[in-house]
Design a protein around this motif. Sequence first.
Motif, short mmCIF file in Angstrom:
data_model
loop_
_atom_site.label_atom_id
_atom_site.label_comp_id
_atom_site.label_asym_id
_atom_site.label_seq_id
_atom_site.Cartn_x
_atom_site.Cartn_y
_atom_site.Cartn_z
N ARG A 66 0.88 -1.18 0.00
CA ARG A 66 0.00 0.00 0.00
C ARG A 66 0.91 1.22 0.00
N TRP A 67 0.54 2.21 -0.79
CA TRP A 67 1.32 3.43 -0.89
C TRP A 67 0.41 4.63 -0.64
N PRO A 68 0.94 5.72 -0.11
CA PRO A 68 0.11 6.91 0.08
C PRO A 68 -0.55 7.37 -1.21
N ALA A 69 0.17 7.29 -2.33
CA ALA A 69 -0.42 7.70 -3.61
C ALA A 69 -0.13 6.64 -4.66
N VAL A 70 -1.11 6.37 -5.50
CA VAL A 70 -0.97 5.40 -6.58
C VAL A 70 -1.50 6.02 -7.86
N VAL A 71 -0.76 5.84 -8.95
CA VAL A 71 -1.19 6.27 -10.27
C VAL A 71 -1.42 5.02 -11.11
N VAL A 72 -2.66 4.74 -11.48
CA VAL A 72 -2.99 3.58 -12.30
C VAL A 72 -3.11 4.05 -13.75
N VAL A 73 -2.36 3.39 -14.63
CA VAL A 73 -2.29 3.80 -16.03
C VAL A 73 -3.05 2.79 -16.89
N LEU A 74 -4.07 3.24 -17.60
CA LEU A 74 -4.90 2.38 -18.44
C LEU A 74 -5.01 3.00 -19.83
N PRO A 75 -4.04 2.78 -20.70
CA PRO A 75 -4.14 3.32 -22.06
C PRO A 75 -5.24 2.61 -22.84
N GLY A 76 -5.60 3.16 -23.96
CA GLY A 76 -6.74 2.64 -24.72
C GLY A 76 -6.59 1.20 -25.15
N ASP A 77 -5.36 0.73 -25.37
CA ASP A 77 -5.18 -0.64 -25.83
C ASP A 77 -5.07 -1.63 -24.67
N ALA A 78 -5.42 -1.19 -23.45
CA ALA A 78 -5.37 -2.08 -22.29
C ALA A 78 -6.70 -2.76 -22.01
N VAL A 79 -7.69 -2.58 -22.89
CA VAL A 79 -9.04 -3.08 -22.61
C VAL A 79 -9.04 -4.58 -22.33
N GLN A 80 -8.31 -5.35 -23.15
CA GLN A 80 -8.34 -6.80 -23.00
C GLN A 80 -7.71 -7.27 -21.69
N ALA A 81 -6.93 -6.41 -21.05
CA ALA A 81 -6.27 -6.80 -19.81
C ALA A 81 -7.12 -6.55 -18.59
N LEU A 82 -8.23 -5.85 -18.74
CA LEU A 82 -9.00 -5.42 -17.58
C LEU A 82 -9.98 -6.48 -17.11
N SER A 83 -10.07 -6.60 -15.81
CA SER A 83 -11.06 -7.46 -15.17
C SER A 83 -11.38 -6.85 -13.83
N ARG A 84 -12.44 -7.33 -13.20
CA ARG A 84 -12.79 -6.81 -11.89
C ARG A 84 -11.68 -7.04 -10.87
N PRO A 85 -11.09 -8.25 -10.78
CA PRO A 85 -10.02 -8.44 -9.79
C PRO A 85 -8.81 -7.55 -10.05
N TRP A 86 -8.48 -7.35 -11.34
CA TRP A 86 -7.32 -6.50 -11.63
C TRP A 86 -7.58 -5.07 -11.17
N ILE A 87 -8.75 -4.53 -11.51
CA ILE A 87 -9.07 -3.14 -11.14
C ILE A 87 -9.17 -3.01 -9.62
N TYR A 88 -9.81 -3.99 -8.98
CA TYR A 88 -9.93 -3.97 -7.52
C TYR A 88 -8.55 -3.95 -6.87
N THR A 89 -7.65 -4.80 -7.37
CA THR A 89 -6.31 -4.88 -6.80
C THR A 89 -5.54 -3.59 -7.02
N ALA A 90 -5.53 -3.08 -8.25
CA ALA A 90 -4.75 -1.89 -8.57
C ALA A 90 -5.27 -0.67 -7.79
N PHE A 91 -6.59 -0.44 -7.81
CA PHE A 91 -7.14 0.72 -7.11
C PHE A 91 -6.97 0.58 -5.59
N GLY A 92 -7.00 -0.65 -5.10
CA GLY A 92 -6.91 -0.87 -3.66
C GLY A 92 -5.53 -0.69 -3.09
N ARG A 93 -4.51 -0.42 -3.93
CA ARG A 93 -3.16 -0.20 -3.40
C ARG A 93 -3.00 1.22 -2.86
N ALA A 94 -3.95 2.10 -3.13
CA ALA A 94 -3.83 3.50 -2.73
C ALA A 94 -4.39 3.71 -1.33
N ALA A 95 -3.64 4.41 -0.48
CA ALA A 95 -4.09 4.68 0.88
C ALA A 95 -4.68 6.08 1.03
#
Length: 813
Positions: free
Chosen positions: A743-772
């Motif tokens: 966990r970090w005080p600030a997190v920047v999640v980068v989702l360029p337009g060609d990242a659509v196929q990589a996205l899932s609920r667990p991935w987004i939950y995990t990435a967004f949840g690293r921010a404190a």
Amino acid sequence: MSTEPEPTSEDPTAAVDAGPETPGTADPTGRPGGESSDDAGSGDRSEAVTGVQAAEAARPDGEESATGAADTGEAGQPSESGDAGGADASGAPNGAVDGATDGDGEAARASEAEAELAAQRIERERIARRKAEKQAPIDAGTKLSGTAADLLAAVRAVESGEKPAATVFGEPAPAPRRPAPESQPRPRPVQAEQVTGPAAPAPEAVQAVRRVLAEGGAPEALAPQTAALLGEGAQDALRADPWQLLRVGGVRPEQADGFARALLGAACGPDDERRGRAVTVWLLEQAALAGHTALELPRLTATLAQRGVPDPDAAVQSTLAEGEALAFQDPLDEPGARPGTAPGGSGTDGPGAADAPDEDEERPVRVLIGLERFALAEESLADGLARLVNSAPKEDGSAADWERAADAAQGAAADLVRAVAGHGLVLHTGGEASLAEQAALLRAAHALGLRAWAAAPGPLGRDRFAAHLGDGAPSAPHGPDPAAPAPEGSDPAGPAPAVTVAGLLAGTEGPGRDADGALALDLLVVLDAPQLDVEAGALLVESLPDGARLVLAGDPAVLWSVGPGRVFADLLAARACPQIASRRPDPGPLGELVSGIGIGELGQVEAPGKEVVIVPVRDAGEAVHRTVQLVADSVPRAIGVPVEDTQVITPGHGGAAGTRALNAALKQRLNPGPGRFGGFDPGDRVVYSPVPGRTLPGRVVKADADGLHLSCAGESVVVPQERVERSVGHGWALTAHQAVGGRWPAVVVVLPGDAVQALSRPWIYTAFGRAARHLSVVQGVEQALPRAVAEVPAKPRTTRLPVLLAPQVPVAG
């Protein structure tokens, strides 16, 4: 089975062809991959190698991006697959061959990585011995017909010979709850200082293999790894069976075919039995990289046909007969029934057996094929978990003492203490706030005189939990300082600090082992348990002493382990032990946002303190530019979080906005330099993978003739020059799998337009949840983001743990 039957229209290669970003793939730098819904990584195992890309074979980040921007000819590679899951066939990480024994003589004292590998080898040997004692002829499957019957017959044909036998299909009755048995003598662990690394192949052996590779048009850079994998006489083995080259990490079937044609000439053909076996094993290995512990027979044969194997059934039978894979048949149950149980009862021999189908009634089964390594691990894990469930824990403290400890706790923490008092295995679920309940349990156990420890899969989770133990209450989480001292042992006045799973098993952290070889503890709390794969899980439960208590704790909504299996999810589904759900919500706008994602809703939240900021971008180039601007300027100025406490997370390593591109841009802005030592300079933020499946954050201290000097989790590490490219990468930007546990005080999640196929609920939950405190989302995927949250769950994995557990344990009430 742990996986729901998938639609027959689904491309059967989806689960077995380890493309870029499949879970179980990782960067040689330790970057774990994800399925197309997870993140990608590269290691030393699955990087594709072509005749014109020999140099690329050694790159630590050579694999396709989850965003779809491919590095030509590369595939995902395993390195963050759990503590044991990513090792190659030799039991060591690819690349260890070169650095294991140099001619100039290394010190006799082994490194932590070598100690860990040795400890794992000892445990695996003990597991294999236990399984050998239990081997018996197959007593099921007589109702099968066609290919399934042929395969099982092939297994029976080798049961009494030198070849390994298939697993036993019998279903024992549930064992009654019993007092903890007397401890049996266990083999003493090898001390770290006694361990030496795996011997590198002799120079003459490497040279002989190099000549064969050159003759077949394969990259000569593969010679050391090939010689180490194939052992003595590797050059003769290659000539006799050129498809053995598929065992080398990164080589794909079409490349092995070209090598075979060059060596065999007209004798080479697609119907060659050697090719069928090699491709079968390769597909099973790719399935493991995608998280499966076994594959359904129809899927395997369909994919073999797509790979140009003329007779897939014969290829599978040959693989079984040679002992390179095992066959299993697992019963298929009615919808809603507990896996492995007969209709009307909890097992064919348990209560309700009178209502079970008549013996003459044909019972549907599912035939699976798997590699022995993961089959033994999963069976050992099931046996160990059943031992914990069916054995009464040691009487550490009276019932009144435990009740007083529970009364002193609050809410779900009290429930957790009561459950642990009377059970050997307990599951605890919850988000970041639930760490306070796990810390309360450890304090209560310590006060009762128990030797209680917590273990996390990596140092990020370990240090995060240590802060909760030290403060006595949830504190404002912040990112770990790579240069900060690590916890050192237990404080007699307070609970023991957290350790890493790898350090616990290797004996470099934690209480060590007792005279019988078991871990010297009474209670073990495993943090971030969804990251536990079947091999690490088996090593842990086999190491627990009789009468010990085990708590598996974690957030079931995060990404699963990089290695094969889904241990935590399977146990939750099996209902084999008490499950305590935390009732503590994660606070603030970020907690509200992440909680909504967990139930499939991406809603707007009020963020008066700029806790959540959305930054739209048009393309990947703009995404990189805005990310650097946020990290270096906007977040420190507007939010007050310094650069070193901000973490960038992106779906994959490759592509125009993957970790490689982002790290290059961030280095240029934050720590520019010539990168004279493998692209690194003093002060660079890095991630280091000492063995596959482990990622340590750190910083570069200096570089000299000895190698690259790092500070990782409070320890000084020297990485030899020949291993830097394989095991070290820049760490300003990580994948979500690498960031799990931190966990970090600030997190920047980068989702360029060609990242659509990589996205899932667990991935987004995990990435967004690293921010404190603050989350910036740099995104060009537009409506694909809420659609992924609502409609794209985790990809199913085929595992056998629920079926193996069902006949051994009762259903928890």
